[in-house]
Design a protein around this motif. Sequence first.
Motif: not given
Length: 180
Positions: A107-130
Motif C-alpha cells: 500500500m505504501e509502495y502504491t501511494c509513493t508510486k502515485l504520489g499520494v497519501k492514503e485516502g487522497e485522490v491523485t491530481p488527475d482524478g484517476m486513483f485513490r488508495v485506502v
Amino acid sequence: MEVSNIKQVINIDERLTARINELLSHYPEDKKKSALLPVLHEVQDAHDNWLSVELQDRVAEILGIQPIEVYEVVTFYTMFNQQPIGKYMFEFCRTSCCAVRGAEDLMEYTCTKLGVKEGEVTPDGMFRVVGVECLGACGYAPMMQLGDYYKEHLTKEKIDAIIEDCRAGKVDLHKQAITE
C-alpha cells in the motif's frame, strides 16, 4: 479538498430511470424502501462512484422515504462513497493475513508510486488508495479490491501492471449483471 464545496452533477437519465424502475418492480409497491441498497449501487455507479448529499436526497425522493433513511445506509456501509474517490480506488486489505504477507508495504509502495497519501485522490482524478478491513480472501493475501474485483497474491510488479492497465483504460470495474 473540502467535500462540502464539491458540487455533483445529478443525472438520472432514461437508462438509469429504467434500471431503477426494473429494480423497484421486484418489491411490493408499498415497500419501495426495500430497493434502497440496489438503487444506491446503481445511482453511485452512474455518478462517478460517489453519492453527494443532494444525490442521496434524490434517491430518497425516488423511493418515497425520508432523506435520513438514505443517509443512515450510506454512512453505515463502506461500499458507498460520500466524496469523489477517483476513477480507480485501490482498497488494500490490512488485516492479519494480508498484513503478515506485506500488504502495508505494498500500500505504501502504491501511494509513493502515485504520489499520494492514503485516502487522497491523485491530481488527475484517476486513483485513490485506502486501507480497509478484512475482505474475506485470506488465502490470497496480500490482496486488494478494485471495483467489483479482487486482485490477489499482490507484488510490486503486479501493482505496476494494474496501474498501467488502469491508465490505458483496460480495467473494467464492474461485473456485468446477469439478467434473465
